[in-house]
Design a protein around this motif. Sequence first.
Motif, PDB file in Angstrom:
ATOM      1  N   LEU A   1       0.835  -1.206   0.000  1.00  0.00           N
ATOM      2  CA  LEU A   1       0.000   0.000   0.000  1.00  0.00           C
ATOM      3  C   LEU A   1       0.870   1.256   0.000  1.00  0.00           C
ATOM      4  O   LEU A   1       0.565   2.232  -0.691  1.00  0.00           O
ATOM      5  CB  LEU A   1      -0.924   0.012   1.217  1.00  0.00           C
ATOM      6  N   LEU A   2       1.953   1.226   0.748  1.00  0.00           N
ATOM      7  CA  LEU A   2       2.873   2.364   0.764  1.00  0.00           C
ATOM      8  C   LEU A   2       3.521   2.570  -0.602  1.00  0.00           C
ATOM      9  O   LEU A   2       3.765   3.703  -1.004  1.00  0.00           O
ATOM     10  CB  LEU A   2       3.949   2.169   1.835  1.00  0.00           C
ATOM     11  N   ARG A   3       3.782   1.478  -1.301  1.00  0.00           N
ATOM     12  CA  ARG A   3       4.341   1.575  -2.646  1.00  0.00           C
ATOM     13  C   ARG A   3       3.374   2.330  -3.560  1.00  0.00           C
ATOM     14  O   ARG A   3       3.776   3.229  -4.307  1.00  0.00           O
ATOM     15  CB  ARG A   3       4.622   0.176  -3.214  1.00  0.00           C
TER      16      ARG A   3
ATOM     17  N   ARG B   1       3.861   6.091  -5.229  1.00  0.00           N
ATOM     18  CA  ARG B   1       3.701   6.351  -6.671  1.00  0.00           C
ATOM     19  C   ARG B   1       2.748   7.525  -6.905  1.00  0.00           C
ATOM     20  O   ARG B   1       2.981   8.352  -7.765  1.00  0.00           O
ATOM     21  CB  ARG B   1       3.179   5.112  -7.393  1.00  0.00           C
ATOM     22  N   MET B   2       1.658   7.567  -6.119  1.00  0.00           N
ATOM     23  CA  MET B   2       0.728   8.696  -6.241  1.00  0.00           C
ATOM     24  C   MET B   2       1.422   9.999  -5.861  1.00  0.00           C
ATOM     25  O   MET B   2       1.234  11.021  -6.520  1.00  0.00           O
ATOM     26  CB  MET B   2      -0.505   8.505  -5.354  1.00  0.00           C
ATOM     27  N   ASP B   3       2.224   9.966  -4.806  1.00  0.00           N
ATOM     28  CA  ASP B   3       2.947  11.166  -4.379  1.00  0.00           C
ATOM     29  C   ASP B   3       3.907  11.646  -5.458  1.00  0.00           C
ATOM     30  O   ASP B   3       4.023  12.846  -5.707  1.00  0.00           O
ATOM     31  CB  ASP B   3       3.731  10.901  -3.090  1.00  0.00           C
ATOM     32  N   ALA B   4       4.603  10.721  -6.077  1.00  0.00           N
ATOM     33  CA  ALA B   4       5.610  11.069  -7.076  1.00  0.00           C
ATOM     34  C   ALA B   4       5.002  11.577  -8.377  1.00  0.00           C
ATOM     35  O   ALA B   4       5.631  12.362  -9.085  1.00  0.00           O
ATOM     36  CB  ALA B   4       6.499   9.860  -7.361  1.00  0.00           C
ATOM     37  N   ALA B   5       3.798  11.147  -8.694  1.00  0.00           N
ATOM     38  CA  ALA B   5       3.176  11.533  -9.965  1.00  0.00           C
ATOM     39  C   ALA B   5       1.687  11.813  -9.758  1.00  0.00           C
ATOM     40  O   ALA B   5       0.838  11.224 -10.416  1.00  0.00           O
ATOM     41  CB  ALA B   5       3.387  10.439 -10.997  1.00  0.00           C
ATOM     42  N   SER B   6       1.385  12.716  -8.833  1.00  0.00           N
ATOM     43  CA  SER B   6      -0.023  12.977  -8.521  1.00  0.00           C
ATOM     44  C   SER B   6      -0.759  13.659  -9.664  1.00  0.00           C
ATOM     45  O   SER B   6      -1.987  13.674  -9.686  1.00  0.00           O
ATOM     46  CB  SER B   6      -0.145  13.813  -7.241  1.00  0.00           C
ATOM     47  N   HIS B   7      -0.031  14.199 -10.634  1.00  0.00           N
ATOM     48  CA  HIS B   7      -0.672  14.816 -11.797  1.00  0.00           C
ATOM     49  C   HIS B   7      -1.212  13.766 -12.773  1.00  0.00           C
ATOM     50  O   HIS B   7      -2.003  14.093 -13.648  1.00  0.00           O
ATOM     51  CB  HIS B   7       0.319  15.735 -12.510  1.00  0.00           C
ATOM     52  N   GLU B   8      -0.797  12.518 -12.607  1.00  0.00           N
ATOM     53  CA  GLU B   8      -1.267  11.450 -13.486  1.00  0.00           C
ATOM     54  C   GLU B   8      -2.598  10.883 -12.986  1.00  0.00           C
ATOM     55  O   GLU B   8      -2.962  11.060 -11.834  1.00  0.00           O
ATOM     56  CB  GLU B   8      -0.238  10.310 -13.533  1.00  0.00           C
ATOM     57  N   ALA B   9      -3.284  10.176 -13.866  1.00  0.00           N
ATOM     58  CA  ALA B   9      -4.521   9.498 -13.477  1.00  0.00           C
ATOM     59  C   ALA B   9      -4.159   8.243 -12.679  1.00  0.00           C
ATOM     60  O   ALA B   9      -3.296   7.471 -13.098  1.00  0.00           O
ATOM     61  CB  ALA B   9      -5.325   9.118 -14.712  1.00  0.00           C
ATOM     62  N   TRP B  10      -4.812   8.062 -11.525  1.00  0.00           N
ATOM     63  CA  TRP B  10      -4.549   6.913 -10.677  1.00  0.00           C
ATOM     64  C   TRP B  10      -5.854   6.217 -10.320  1.00  0.00           C
ATOM     65  O   TRP B  10      -6.299   6.271  -9.178  1.00  0.00           O
ATOM     66  CB  TRP B  10      -3.807   7.328  -9.401  1.00  0.00           C
ATOM     67  N   PRO B  11      -6.471   5.533 -11.294  1.00  0.00           N
ATOM     68  CA  PRO B  11      -7.677   4.779 -10.956  1.00  0.00           C
ATOM     69  C   PRO B  11      -7.324   3.612 -10.033  1.00  0.00           C
ATOM     70  O   PRO B  11      -6.174   3.164  -9.980  1.00  0.00           O
ATOM     71  CB  PRO B  11      -8.183   4.280 -12.311  1.00  0.00           C
TER      72      PRO B  11
ATOM     73  N   GLY C   1      -2.920  -2.724  -9.173  1.00  0.00           N
ATOM     74  CA  GLY C   1      -1.858  -3.400  -9.918  1.00  0.00           C
ATOM     75  C   GLY C   1      -0.485  -3.128  -9.333  1.00  0.00           C
ATOM     76  O   GLY C   1       0.355  -4.024  -9.233  1.00  0.00           O
ATOM     77  N   VAL C   2      -0.243  -1.882  -8.906  1.00  0.00           N
ATOM     78  CA  VAL C   2       1.019  -1.530  -8.267  1.00  0.00           C
ATOM     79  C   VAL C   2       1.181  -2.300  -6.962  1.00  0.00           C
ATOM     80  O   VAL C   2       2.272  -2.737  -6.602  1.00  0.00           O
ATOM     81  CB  VAL C   2       1.085   0.003  -8.005  1.00  0.00           C
ATOM     82  N   SER C   3       0.068  -2.490  -6.256  1.00  0.00           N
ATOM     83  CA  SER C   3       0.098  -3.160  -4.952  1.00  0.00           C
ATOM     84  C   SER C   3       0.027  -4.673  -5.046  1.00  0.00           C
ATOM     85  O   SER C   3       0.290  -5.362  -4.063  1.00  0.00           O
ATOM     86  CB  SER C   3      -1.068  -2.667  -4.091  1.00  0.00           C
ATOM     87  N   GLY C   4      -0.392  -5.187  -6.184  1.00  0.00           N
ATOM     88  CA  GLY C   4      -0.486  -6.632  -6.346  1.00  0.00           C
ATOM     89  C   GLY C   4      -1.659  -7.252  -5.607  1.00  0.00           C
ATOM     90  O   GLY C   4      -1.567  -8.398  -5.157  1.00  0.00           O
ATOM     91  N   VAL C   5      -2.756  -6.511  -5.452  1.00  0.00           N
ATOM     92  CA  VAL C   5      -3.962  -7.035  -4.808  1.00  0.00           C
ATOM     93  C   VAL C   5      -5.165  -6.674  -5.668  1.00  0.00           C
ATOM     94  O   VAL C   5      -5.061  -5.886  -6.601  1.00  0.00           O
ATOM     95  CB  VAL C   5      -4.144  -6.469  -3.367  1.00  0.00           C
TER      96      VAL C   5
END
Length: 169
Positions: free
Chosen positions: A22-24, A28-38, A44-48
């Motif tokens: 979840l922290l990962r 990722r959201m923190d590093a690229a918050s301007h991107e879409a994060w559905p 997928g990033v979290s593997g769940v």
Amino acid sequence: MPHRKDSSADGALEDPALLRRLLRAKDRMDAASHEAWPVMRLAGVSGVSEAHFARSFKRAFGIPPHRYLLTRRIEQAMTLLRDTDLSITEIAFATGWESLGTFGRIFRDITGRSPGAMRSEARADTPPLDRVPACVLKAAQRPDLTIAVLEKRRRARKDKVRPSTTEAT
């Protein structure tokens, strides 16, 4: 009923592997918050699964992932409003909003002020020559790392733990 690793009476996560995943996603959201994060991308990033991610993220951080992302975008917009001369429209698009109207509405919902009012207030409160770059402010606000963790614990326990070193003043 078997005990689940990620549930407890206070709702906190107890599964360190899940919390790392979840922290990962949060990083990722923190590093690229301007991107879409559905949620699908975050899961997928979290593997769940998507549902498990959404439930676990809210339990771990206290807010749903979408609200967290909106908050990060608003924080960045506030910094740009205060520290740059970019137009409000440029700031809206630079921080990931697809619509100026949505940006303004959510900004007002979260901060209680419009982006223009926020900029005016921030600039009225800060004389232009006294502005300090954000990197300098962050460095000045970091915790004092010259005192060891053990020393901080000793102080918190009112000298029950003997100091491991002497503190230089």
